[in-house]
Design an enzyme around this catalytic site. Structure first.
Site, mmCIF file in Angstrom:
data_model
loop_
_atom_site.group_PDB
_atom_site.id
_atom_site.type_symbol
_atom_site.label_atom_id
_atom_site.label_comp_id
_atom_site.label_asym_id
_atom_site.label_seq_id
_atom_site.Cartn_x
_atom_site.Cartn_y
_atom_site.Cartn_z
ATOM 1 N N LEU A 139 0.862 -1.174 0.000
ATOM 2 C CA LEU A 139 0.000 0.000 0.000
ATOM 3 C C LEU A 139 0.901 1.227 0.000
ATOM 4 O O LEU A 139 1.978 1.222 0.603
ATOM 5 C CB LEU A 139 -0.893 0.038 1.245
ATOM 6 N N ASP A 140 0.459 2.302 -0.662
ATOM 7 C CA ASP A 140 1.204 3.555 -0.619
ATOM 8 C C ASP A 140 1.327 4.042 0.820
ATOM 9 O O ASP A 140 0.496 3.708 1.674
ATOM 10 C CB ASP A 140 0.490 4.630 -1.445
ATOM 11 N N ARG A 141 2.338 4.863 1.079
ATOM 12 C CA ARG A 141 2.559 5.386 2.432
ATOM 13 C C ARG A 141 1.295 6.014 3.015
ATOM 14 O O ARG A 141 0.926 5.767 4.160
ATOM 15 C CB ARG A 141 3.686 6.431 2.407
ATOM 16 N N ARG A 240 -6.072 5.962 -8.017
ATOM 17 C CA ARG A 240 -5.689 7.364 -8.058
ATOM 18 C C ARG A 240 -5.821 7.930 -9.475
ATOM 19 O O ARG A 240 -6.353 9.033 -9.678
ATOM 20 C CB ARG A 240 -4.264 7.532 -7.530
#
Length: 303
Positions: A139-141, A240
């Site tokens: 997962l992205d930060r 996104r």
């Protein structure tokens, strides 16, 4: 019907069950080597699992075909590491966590220790110094929510190589800028990556990767929409890019067109995950509730 399960100590337990029966007497007959008190303690300590779900009630009903097992007793995530995630599920093969926003999945040049991978490595070594952890996906930060790690390299390989086959549901909550008028819909395009490692969407398949995203509006305010987003493909930055295509970028996501940042982070949360267990073949379901900051945006009078 015959039933065979693996307990946490690796021993095989088998029991025939023809009719629904209460859990406690069933466990006593299933594991005669354990005392009644020991079995009650297993229930109290949330170590009895039926079909992948923890059960604590003595009078829960076991039906023919149910899988019953003893989950490994969990060590505590210690110190500052406990602020990075909570453990949602753990067994001998894998760990599912609910990662906090702002936490990297794996180390970068600028951050080596405050990552989900490093903290989980320290955690499993409490159980045994030789234990290791293996990344299954990321997962992205700034994205919070459900994340899976394997305890063995063969489990990691099995999950990664069969990801599309074993994943049943992978759903996110997204805070989109503006009012999304469509109640639900699908976005389908091919994603391409430029030299700056930014993804862009195109209807031209040449050199791109097909990405399909379903969305449904679950809440609206005057300024934002909360979407439930289901991934039919698992491409990098897919949600996104697709919400940017929709004209409603994810709040806080400046890289993909956001103009606002109302909660001090990107508004994306991995909320639901369902998959087939690589060893037991059980259908596992996990849910990470919406972060409070997400819900606060839709409180009456805030916008």
């Amino acid at each position: 019907m015959s039933q065979s399960n693996k307990t946490s100590d690796g021993k095989s337990s088998g029991q025939h069950i023809k009719n629904p029966t209460e859990l406690l007497p069933y466990l006593i007959s299933l594991w005669p080597q354990k005392s009644r008190t020991q079995i009650k303690n297993l229930l109290t300590n949330k170590q009895i699992v039926i079909n992948g779900k923890t059960v604590t009630k003595h009078n829960a009903i076991v039906k023919p075909g149910d899988r019953v097992a003893i989950a490994a007793k969990q060590s505590q995530v210690s110190g500052a590491d406990s602020e990075l995630f909570t453990i949602v599920h753990e067994d001998n093969a894998l760990i599912v966590i609910n990662k906090q926003a702002g936490v990297l999945t794996i180390a970068t040049e600028g951050e080596k220790t405050r990552t989900a991978y490093s903290a989980l490595s320290r955690y499993v070594k409490q159980q045994h110094p030789s234990n290791k952890i293996f990344i299954v996906h990321r997962l992205d930060r700034d994205t919070s929510g459900l994340l899976v790690f394997a305890k063995k390299p063969e489990i990691q390989k099995s999950l990664q190589e069969n990801w599309n086959e074993v994943i049943i549901r992978r759903t996110y909550l997204a805070i989109a800028e503006g009012v999304v008028k469509e109640r639900e819909g699908q976005i389908r395009s091919w994603l391409h990556e430029n030299r700056c490692m930014t993804l862009f969407s195109s209807q031209n398949p040449d050199g791109g990767k097909l990405a399909i995203t379903n969305f449904k509006v679950v809440r609206r305010s005057a300024a934002y929409s909360m979407l439930e987003v289901d991934l039919l493909t698992g491409r990098k930055n897919q949600i996104r890019v697709h919400l940017k295509d929709l004209g409603h970028s994810i709040a806080g996501d400046r890289k993909y067109g956001a103009k606002t940042n109302p909660i001090g982070r990107m508004g994306l949360h991995a909320s639901h995950l369902e998959f087939i267990h690589p060893i037991t073949r059980e259908h596992l379901k996990f849910k990470a509730p919406a972060p409070k900051k997400f819900l606060f945006l839709f409180c009456e009078g805030k916008h």
